[in-house]
Design an enzyme around this catalytic site. Structure first.
Site, PDB file in Angstrom:
ATOM      1  N   LYS A 197       0.873  -1.175   0.000  1.00  0.00           N
ATOM      2  CA  LYS A 197       0.000   0.000   0.000  1.00  0.00           C
ATOM      3  C   LYS A 197       0.909   1.224   0.000  1.00  0.00           C
ATOM      4  O   LYS A 197       1.577   1.512   0.999  1.00  0.00           O
ATOM      5  CB  LYS A 197      -0.911   0.001   1.217  1.00  0.00           C
ATOM      6  CG  LYS A 197      -1.920   1.131   1.200  1.00  0.00           C
ATOM      7  CD  LYS A 197      -2.937   0.980   2.301  1.00  0.00           C
ATOM      8  CE  LYS A 197      -4.027   2.023   2.209  1.00  0.00           C
ATOM      9  NZ  LYS A 197      -3.545   3.395   2.222  1.00  0.00           N
TER      10      LYS A 197
ATOM     11  N   GLU B 100      -0.890   5.392  -7.720  1.00  0.00           N
ATOM     12  CA  GLU B 100      -0.524   6.302  -6.642  1.00  0.00           C
ATOM     13  C   GLU B 100       0.641   7.195  -7.060  1.00  0.00           C
ATOM     14  O   GLU B 100       1.688   6.689  -7.482  1.00  0.00           O
ATOM     15  CB  GLU B 100      -0.120   5.457  -5.418  1.00  0.00           C
ATOM     16  CG  GLU B 100      -0.227   6.155  -4.097  1.00  0.00           C
ATOM     17  CD  GLU B 100      -1.652   6.144  -3.524  1.00  0.00           C
ATOM     18  OE1 GLU B 100      -2.607   5.758  -4.237  1.00  0.00           O
ATOM     19  OE2 GLU B 100      -1.805   6.538  -2.353  1.00  0.00           O
TER      20      GLU B 100
HETATM   21  S1  IVH Z   1      -6.568  -0.152  -4.860  1.00  0.00           S
HETATM   22  C1  IVH Z   1     -10.779  -0.211  -5.884  1.00  0.00           C
HETATM   23  N1  IVH Z   1      -4.025  -0.600  -4.422  1.00  0.00           N
HETATM   24  O1  IVH Z   1      -4.818   3.620  -0.681  1.00  0.00           O
HETATM   25  C2  IVH Z   1      -9.328  -0.105  -5.742  1.00  0.00           C
HETATM   26  N2  IVH Z   1      -4.984   1.378  -3.543  1.00  0.00           N
HETATM   27  O2  IVH Z   1      -6.590   3.846   1.626  1.00  0.00           O
HETATM   28  C3  IVH Z   1      -8.935   1.004  -4.890  1.00  0.00           C
HETATM   29  N3  IVH Z   1      -3.367   2.813  -2.354  1.00  0.00           N
HETATM   30  O3  IVH Z   1      -7.470   5.120  -2.405  1.00  0.00           O
HETATM   31  C4  IVH Z   1      -7.539   1.243  -4.692  1.00  0.00           C
HETATM   32  N4  IVH Z   1      -1.603   1.533  -2.662  1.00  0.00           N
HETATM   33  O4  IVH Z   1      -4.981   5.850  -2.964  1.00  0.00           O
HETATM   34  C5  IVH Z   1      -5.063   0.236  -4.214  1.00  0.00           C
HETATM   35  N5  IVH Z   1      -1.774  -1.109  -4.148  1.00  0.00           N
HETATM   36  C6  IVH Z   1      -2.801  -0.287  -3.948  1.00  0.00           C
HETATM   37  C7  IVH Z   1      -2.658   0.921  -3.249  1.00  0.00           C
HETATM   38  C8  IVH Z   1      -3.782   1.733  -3.046  1.00  0.00           C
HETATM   39  C9  IVH Z   1      -2.045   2.671  -2.151  1.00  0.00           C
HETATM   40  C10 IVH Z   1      -4.150   3.955  -1.863  1.00  0.00           C
HETATM   41  C11 IVH Z   1      -5.208   4.466  -2.806  1.00  0.00           C
HETATM   42  C12 IVH Z   1      -6.484   4.201  -2.072  1.00  0.00           C
HETATM   43  C13 IVH Z   1      -6.036   4.316  -0.660  1.00  0.00           C
HETATM   44  C14 IVH Z   1      -7.028   3.701   0.309  1.00  0.00           C
END
Ligand code: IVH
Length: 495
Positions: A125, A186
């Site tokens: 993440k 991101e």
């Molecule tokens: S998937 C429906 N994958 O974390 C899919 N998000 O706390 C939604 N983020 O809004 C996002 N790394 O800005 C996804 N590998 C990752 C991510 C990620 C960082 C962020 C993104 C999301 C937020 C949620």
């Protein structure tokens, strides 16, 4: 007539050379910014750019919008326009323990027909801000921040300056170029770039960013793309929406990598929740050594058909969630405060700590930013303090453990003279910084010289802070100009 032909030939040759250079430059930018594996030196890269600019200046009407020279274009605007996303930009729910992950897995399986096999993709993440990139016929046409998830801000001019983002998709020859692609990912600031930016800001007396995420957000939301371009932002792609999406999420990630995007090399397809939990433990070790911040791991159902069945609740998909690692903190004693003078004359306080282990390293110093920070937290010498890693990398004093005070703690004395030269220091107007008033303060010379030879400036190989200190101590240099009249005999006198 013959003369016309000559011009036409020359023009055709120049245009062909320019196109060849663009291809080479794009390829080398991909190696450098996406794969982190450059094959040419910075000087060779610069030479190609200079030549390309020279050729393009001759034929300004023939410069394609996706030329490497056209990343920073357009002028500063006064505000961002709004963009409606093709599909809402979803967020993620959070879980904080293995139990909660198992409960997530239960919910997923109970939402699918009995006995369905569920594969998950585990991903880092990344701690930055979400962005949607729209490619029409292979060209980047629009980029938008999340906003409220439905309507975001148009940040196309700024996103174009991020060199790990392809302006044109790298579609292998013979393969169809997708008509429309919505790439989500991101925007983030690597740790090194964050530290350098904060150092510069501190020296200019500007407020520092609290962490790389804030720095990335502040840099992307600049009205002048020139400023964004100077901030070393990068981008990880992690989701493909609509037309281009593959039946499996892991296949979409592989496709994004083939199209020239940076995709985390740390993602993993796992067969069940036990393997997912194991990944979370393993990745916690690994993430400390990454060049960017992560605040957790994301678990996603791999099968897009299953994702559709599961759907979303409000802003969060039911098929994915984020596991958040607990912030790492440690308690120790603040033994002293060390005031140092930077090359612009700003005095910065650093806490000298009883060494303590945090996130796998031993910490003995932590930043205190400036006088206001010390006052706001009521920090005293001898205090027990809780430190954490701000932006996961630079330790920062989070708070004082006031209940452990013995009464022997001492008020912090803000220096009124420079620790280097003894001249008066002053605070100007609204500035948080304290500065030495001596225009000839030796710290200015030393720190200035260290900066002068550093990678950010003249990049003089083999000449770092210790060499500069030795040269100054031996009286061999007083300013940057002296570096250029050094002789071999002078250097041989040094240790
Ligand atoms: S998937 C429906 N994958 O974390 C899919 N998000 O706390 C939604 N983020 O809004 C996002 N790394 O800005 C996804 N590998 C990752 C991510 C990620 C960082 C962020 C993104 C999301 C937020 C949620």
């Amino acid at each position: 007539m013959a003369e016309m032909d000559l011009f036409a030939d020359e023009r055709a040759a120049d245009l062909a050379e320019a196109e060849k250079l663009r291809r080479e430059i794009r390829h080398n930018e991909y190696l450098y910014y996406v794969l982190d594996a450059p094959e040419i030196t910075d000087a060779e890269y610069d030479r190609m750019m200079v030549r390309l600019r020279e050729l393009e200046a001759r034929y300004p009407d023939s410069i394609p919008a996706d030329s490497p020279t056209q990343r920073v274009g357009g002028r500063a605007s006064s505000q961002f326009t709004e963009v409606r996303h093709l599909e809402p930009l979803l967020s993620l729910g959070n879980v904080f323990s293995a139990e909660e992950l198992r409960a997530f897995d239960e919910r997923v399986r109970s939402g699918l027909s009995a006995g369905s096999k569920v594969e998950y993709v585990m991903e880092p993440k990344i701690d930055g801000l979400a962005c949607s990139l729209i490619y029409e016929n292979g060209k980047l046409v629009r980029a938008a921040t999340r906003g409220d998830g439905v309507v975001g801000e148009n940040v196309t001019a700024n996103v174009r300056t991020i060199r790990s983002i392809p302006l044109t998709l790298k579609v292998p020859e013979g393969e169809a170029v997708p008509e429309l692609l919505d790439v989500r990912g991101e925007v983030y600031m690597p740790r090194q770039a964050f530290m350098r930016l904060n150092e510069q800001r501190a020296e200019r007396g500007e407020s520092e960013f609290a962490n790389p995420r804030n720095a990335a957000a502040g840099s992307l939301r600049q009205l002048d793309p020139q400023v964004t371009a100077s901030r070393s932002l990068s981008f990880f792609a992690y989701y493909l929406v609509g037309e281009g999406a593959q039946p499996k999420h892991s296949e979409s990630l592989a496709l994004l990598a083939r199209y020239g995007f940076k995709v985390s090399e740390n993602y993993k397809v796992v067969e069940n929740i036990d393997e997912a939990i194991k990944y979370i433990g393993d990745f916690n070790e690994l993430r400390q050594g990454l060049s960017y911040d992560t605040d957790g791991a994301v678990i996603k159902v791999n099968d897009v058909y299953q994702q559709r069945i599961l759907g979303a609740t409000g802003k969060d998909p039911r098929w994915a969630t984020a596991y958040k690692y607990p912030p790492e903190q440690a308690e120790t004693t603040l033994e002293d405060i060390d005031w140092r003078v930077g090359r612009t004359g700003v005095l910065t306080p650093t806490a000298v700590l009883t060494p303590v282990k945090l996130s796998g390293s031993v910490i003995s110093r932590a930043t205190l930013h400036n006088e206001d920070f010390i006052r706001a937290k009521d920090i005293r010498i001898g205090d027990r303090v809780v430190i954490n890693k701000a932006g996961e990398i630079i330790p920062e004093v989070l708070r004082v453990v006031a209940e452990k005070r013995t009464g022997d703690e001492k008020e912090v004395e803000i220096p009124n003279v420079c620790p280097e030269c003894g001249w008066r220091v002053e605070r100007q107007g609204e500035e948080a910084a304290i500065r030495c008033t001596n225009p000839h303060c030796p710290a200015l010379g030393r720190e200035g010289l260290i900066h002068f030879v550093s990678r950010d400036a003249m990049n003089i190989d083999g000449c770092g802070p210790s060499v500069i200190n030795a040269l100054l101590d031996a009286g061999l240099v007083r300013d940057a100009a002296d570096l250029y009249s050094l002789r071999k005999e002078d250097l041989l006198k040094l240790e």
